[in-house]
Design an enzyme around this catalytic site. Sequence first.
Site, PDB file in Angstrom:
ATOM      1  N   HIS A   1      14.684 -24.193   6.378  1.00  8.24           N
ATOM      2  CA  HIS A   1      13.552 -23.957   5.481  1.00  8.24           C
ATOM      3  C   HIS A   1      13.610 -22.527   4.975  1.00  8.24           C
ATOM      4  O   HIS A   1      13.678 -21.586   5.762  1.00  8.24           O
ATOM      5  CB  HIS A   1      12.245 -24.211   6.230  1.00  8.24           C
ATOM      6  CG  HIS A   1      11.034 -24.096   5.364  1.00  8.24           C
ATOM      7  ND1 HIS A   1      10.556 -25.152   4.614  1.00  8.24           N
ATOM      8  CD2 HIS A   1      10.217 -23.044   5.096  1.00  8.24           C
ATOM      9  CE1 HIS A   1       9.488 -24.759   3.930  1.00  8.24           C
ATOM     10  NE2 HIS A   1       9.263 -23.488   4.198  1.00  8.24           N
TER      11      HIS A   1
ATOM     12  N   GLU B   1      13.025 -15.633   0.689  1.00  7.61           N
ATOM     13  CA  GLU B   1      11.912 -15.917  -0.226  1.00  7.61           C
ATOM     14  C   GLU B   1      12.429 -16.076  -1.665  1.00  7.61           C
ATOM     15  O   GLU B   1      13.326 -15.348  -2.097  1.00  7.61           O
ATOM     16  CB  GLU B   1      10.929 -14.758  -0.116  1.00  7.61           C
ATOM     17  CG  GLU B   1       9.765 -14.781  -1.047  1.00  7.61           C
ATOM     18  CD  GLU B   1       8.804 -15.948  -0.825  1.00  7.61           C
ATOM     19  OE1 GLU B   1       8.624 -16.737  -1.776  1.00  7.61           O
ATOM     20  OE2 GLU B   1       8.222 -16.064   0.275  1.00  7.61           O
TER      21      GLU B   1
ATOM     22  N   THR C   1      11.922 -23.333 -13.781  1.00  7.24           N
ATOM     23  CA  THR C   1      12.260 -22.484 -12.626  1.00  7.24           C
ATOM     24  C   THR C   1      13.692 -21.925 -12.702  1.00  7.24           C
ATOM     25  O   THR C   1      13.950 -20.783 -12.306  1.00  7.24           O
ATOM     26  CB  THR C   1      12.016 -23.261 -11.299  1.00  7.24           C
ATOM     27  OG1 THR C   1      12.348 -22.435 -10.202  1.00  7.24           O
ATOM     28  CG2 THR C   1      12.826 -24.552 -11.219  1.00  7.24           C
TER      29      THR C   1
ATOM     30  N   ASP D   1      20.000 -20.004  -7.753  1.00  5.81           N
ATOM     31  CA  ASP D   1      19.845 -20.000  -6.304  1.00  5.81           C
ATOM     32  C   ASP D   1      20.733 -18.907  -5.725  1.00  5.81           C
ATOM     33  O   ASP D   1      21.955 -18.994  -5.801  1.00  5.81           O
ATOM     34  CB  ASP D   1      20.238 -21.377  -5.733  1.00  5.81           C
ATOM     35  CG  ASP D   1      19.726 -21.595  -4.323  1.00  5.81           C
ATOM     36  OD1 ASP D   1      19.426 -20.587  -3.647  1.00  5.81           O
ATOM     37  OD2 ASP D   1      19.633 -22.757  -3.903  1.00  5.81           O
TER      38      ASP D   1
ATOM     39  N   ARG E   1      20.604 -17.919  -2.526  1.00 11.74           N
ATOM     40  CA  ARG E   1      20.578 -17.978  -1.052  1.00 11.74           C
ATOM     41  C   ARG E   1      21.983 -18.096  -0.464  1.00 11.74           C
ATOM     42  O   ARG E   1      22.879 -18.646  -1.074  1.00 11.74           O
ATOM     43  CB  ARG E   1      19.769 -19.199  -0.594  1.00 11.74           C
ATOM     44  CG  ARG E   1      18.300 -19.046  -0.797  1.00 11.74           C
ATOM     45  CD  ARG E   1      17.567 -20.316  -0.448  1.00 11.74           C
ATOM     46  NE  ARG E   1      17.823 -21.394  -1.384  1.00 11.74           N
ATOM     47  CZ  ARG E   1      17.243 -22.591  -1.326  1.00 11.74           C
ATOM     48  NH1 ARG E   1      16.400 -22.848  -0.355  1.00 11.74           N
ATOM     49  NH2 ARG E   1      17.511 -23.510  -2.226  1.00 11.74           N
TER      50      ARG E   1
ATOM     51  N   THR F   1      16.458 -32.768   4.308  1.00 15.05           N
ATOM     52  CA  THR F   1      16.567 -32.049   3.034  1.00 15.05           C
ATOM     53  C   THR F   1      16.758 -33.035   1.898  1.00 15.05           C
ATOM     54  O   THR F   1      17.194 -34.169   2.115  1.00 15.05           O
ATOM     55  CB  THR F   1      17.752 -31.060   3.054  1.00 15.05           C
ATOM     56  OG1 THR F   1      17.755 -30.302   1.837  1.00 15.05           O
ATOM     57  CG2 THR F   1      19.100 -31.748   3.173  1.00 15.05           C
TER      58      THR F   1
HETATM   59  N1  LIG Z   1      13.016 -18.250  -7.669  1.00 15.72           N
HETATM   60  C1  LIG Z   1      12.133 -19.200  -7.385  1.00 15.72           C
HETATM   61  N2  LIG Z   1      12.026 -19.602  -6.113  1.00 15.72           N
HETATM   62  C2  LIG Z   1      11.145 -20.586  -5.858  1.00 15.72           C
HETATM   63  C3  LIG Z   1      10.343 -21.186  -6.844  1.00 15.72           C
HETATM   64  N3  LIG Z   1       9.577 -22.134  -6.253  1.00 15.72           N
HETATM   65  C4  LIG Z   1       9.887 -22.106  -4.940  1.00 15.72           C
HETATM   66  N4  LIG Z   1      10.825 -21.182  -4.685  1.00 15.72           N
HETATM   67  C5  LIG Z   1      11.543 -20.873  -3.462  1.00 15.72           C
HETATM   68  O1  LIG Z   1      12.456 -21.934  -3.257  1.00 15.72           O
HETATM   69  C6  LIG Z   1      12.765 -22.045  -1.891  1.00 15.72           C
HETATM   70  C7  LIG Z   1      12.629 -23.512  -1.492  1.00 15.72           C
HETATM   71  O2  LIG Z   1      13.287 -23.663  -0.345  1.00 15.72           O
HETATM   72  P1  LIG Z   1      13.616 -25.029   0.374  1.00 15.72           P
HETATM   73  O3  LIG Z   1      12.470 -25.970   0.266  1.00 15.72           O
HETATM   74  O4  LIG Z   1      14.113 -24.631   1.718  1.00 15.72           O
HETATM   75  O5  LIG Z   1      14.899 -25.548  -0.357  1.00 15.72           O
HETATM   76  P2  LIG Z   1      15.264 -26.600  -1.427  1.00 15.72           P
HETATM   77  O6  LIG Z   1      16.450 -26.080  -2.150  1.00 15.72           O
HETATM   78  O7  LIG Z   1      14.065 -26.953  -2.233  1.00 15.72           O
HETATM   79  O8  LIG Z   1      15.780 -27.854  -0.593  1.00 15.72           O
HETATM   80  P3  LIG Z   1      15.029 -28.913   0.292  1.00 15.72           P
HETATM   81  O9  LIG Z   1      13.588 -28.522   0.371  1.00 15.72           O
HETATM   82  O10 LIG Z   1      15.727 -28.831   1.611  1.00 15.72           O
HETATM   83  O11 LIG Z   1      15.246 -30.218  -0.357  1.00 15.72           O
HETATM   84  C8  LIG Z   1      11.825 -21.097  -1.167  1.00 15.72           C
HETATM   85  O12 LIG Z   1      12.548 -19.898  -0.870  1.00 15.72           O
HETATM   86  C9  LIG Z   1      10.766 -20.784  -2.217  1.00 15.72           C
HETATM   87  O13 LIG Z   1      10.195 -19.499  -2.060  1.00 15.72           O
HETATM   88  C10 LIG Z   1      10.510 -20.728  -8.178  1.00 15.72           C
HETATM   89  O14 LIG Z   1       9.897 -21.216  -9.124  1.00 15.72           O
HETATM   90  N5  LIG Z   1      11.415 -19.746  -8.392  1.00 15.72           N
END
Ligand SMILES: Nc1nc2c(ncn2[C@@H]2O[C@H](COP(=O)(O)OP(=O)(O)OP(=O)(O)O)[C@@H](O)[C@H]2O)c(=O)[nH]1
Length: 356
Positions: A213, A254, A276, A288, A290, A311
Amino acid sequence: MTLIPTLAETVSRARADLRMGLPVMIGGQLAAAVETLSQPRLQAILALGQPVLAITERRAETLKARAYDDGLARVQVPPDADLRWLRALADPADDLRVPMKGPLFTARDGDTAPHRAALGLAKSAQLLPAMLVVPASPQLGPQPGLTELAPGPLLAHLAQEAAMAPVAAARLPLLAAENSRLHIFRPDDGGAEHYAIEIGDPPRDAPVLARLHSACFTGDVLGSLKCDCGPQLHAALNAMGQAGQGVLLYLNQEGRGIGLANKMRAYDLQNQGFDTVEANHRLGFEDDERDFRIGAALLKRLGFGAVRLMTNNPRKVAMLEGHGIAVTQRVPLITARNRHNTGYLDTKAEKSGHLL
Ligand SMILES: Nc1nc2c(ncn2[C@@H]2O[C@H](COP(=O)(O)OP(=O)(O)OP(=O)(O)O)[C@@H](O)[C@H]2O)c(=O)[nH]1
Ligand SMILES: [Zn+2]
């Protein structure tokens, strides 16, 4: 071991310097982050030579500047450029209100390693990737007190994963699972700590129910309706609680690695109509940023070699598989849609390959 700082320690210092608004020396060139630059520092920098502004190709696309170097553009800074001009190039907040920044002239040829390293450092400091770089010259002598790095080792270091050491762990009864432990891991490069929540006592020789997460302050803590993070976090903990075992890695990445300040900049752009992915690109980031290798490293440190991964993101599966963790099953983690997050979820499905 001597008291001379290691490369990891020097990089960590350099990151802190940039965040404070202090330039660093990279391969004899002076590099400063536009985001944190003050007027007096800018004047001191201009007295040392004619700088260029290094931006990523992503940002250059929005600014309609030619990026001659793969992934990077070096914008010539006009002699009358001021802080406002530099900030407007770095920060897309006012792109729509004040669209034309150009014409922008960009450099070609020459060594781009210092510029590349400078941008990598800015990103790893979670600053806007826009760096003012003064080339080496007789005018720009050694700068006592500034952190010095060589571009090659810096680039190699930034591409490497940080070594992670366990710091502390304790029992932490949770609403979702009373029998839980929280483990804290600290990287050796001064970066953010990451956490592992171990639920029950999962056997190490069988695939464990797992979730990677990424931190989302707005979703996890504030209950933001703009994303699915909070509900995903709780659904994962609940599933592990019900199963009696599992491991949730809470990675401090984050905003998909760009940091909370940049995520808020991205949200501001989303309010202007960008999705996004486009918002990240306009800021100069990849969609992304990360590094999922951290997840694989932490799982290994905890003794796990195989996971049933909760996921919807196939990249997480591929990255774990590529770094020595077998993913025996992908467990979908679908949460409720609302009118604020439905566009975001559609974009993740259409552009980022999420299986939603
Ligand atoms: N840059 C950016 N980050 C975002 C936005 N919305 C959410 N996030 C970030 O996206 C990430 C989501 O992480 P996860 O839920 O672990 O990953 P995911 O890639 O969505 O994959 P799964 O949830 O495992 O399916 C977090 O770090 C959030 O802070 C956005 O609009 N822009
Ligand atoms: Zn979120």
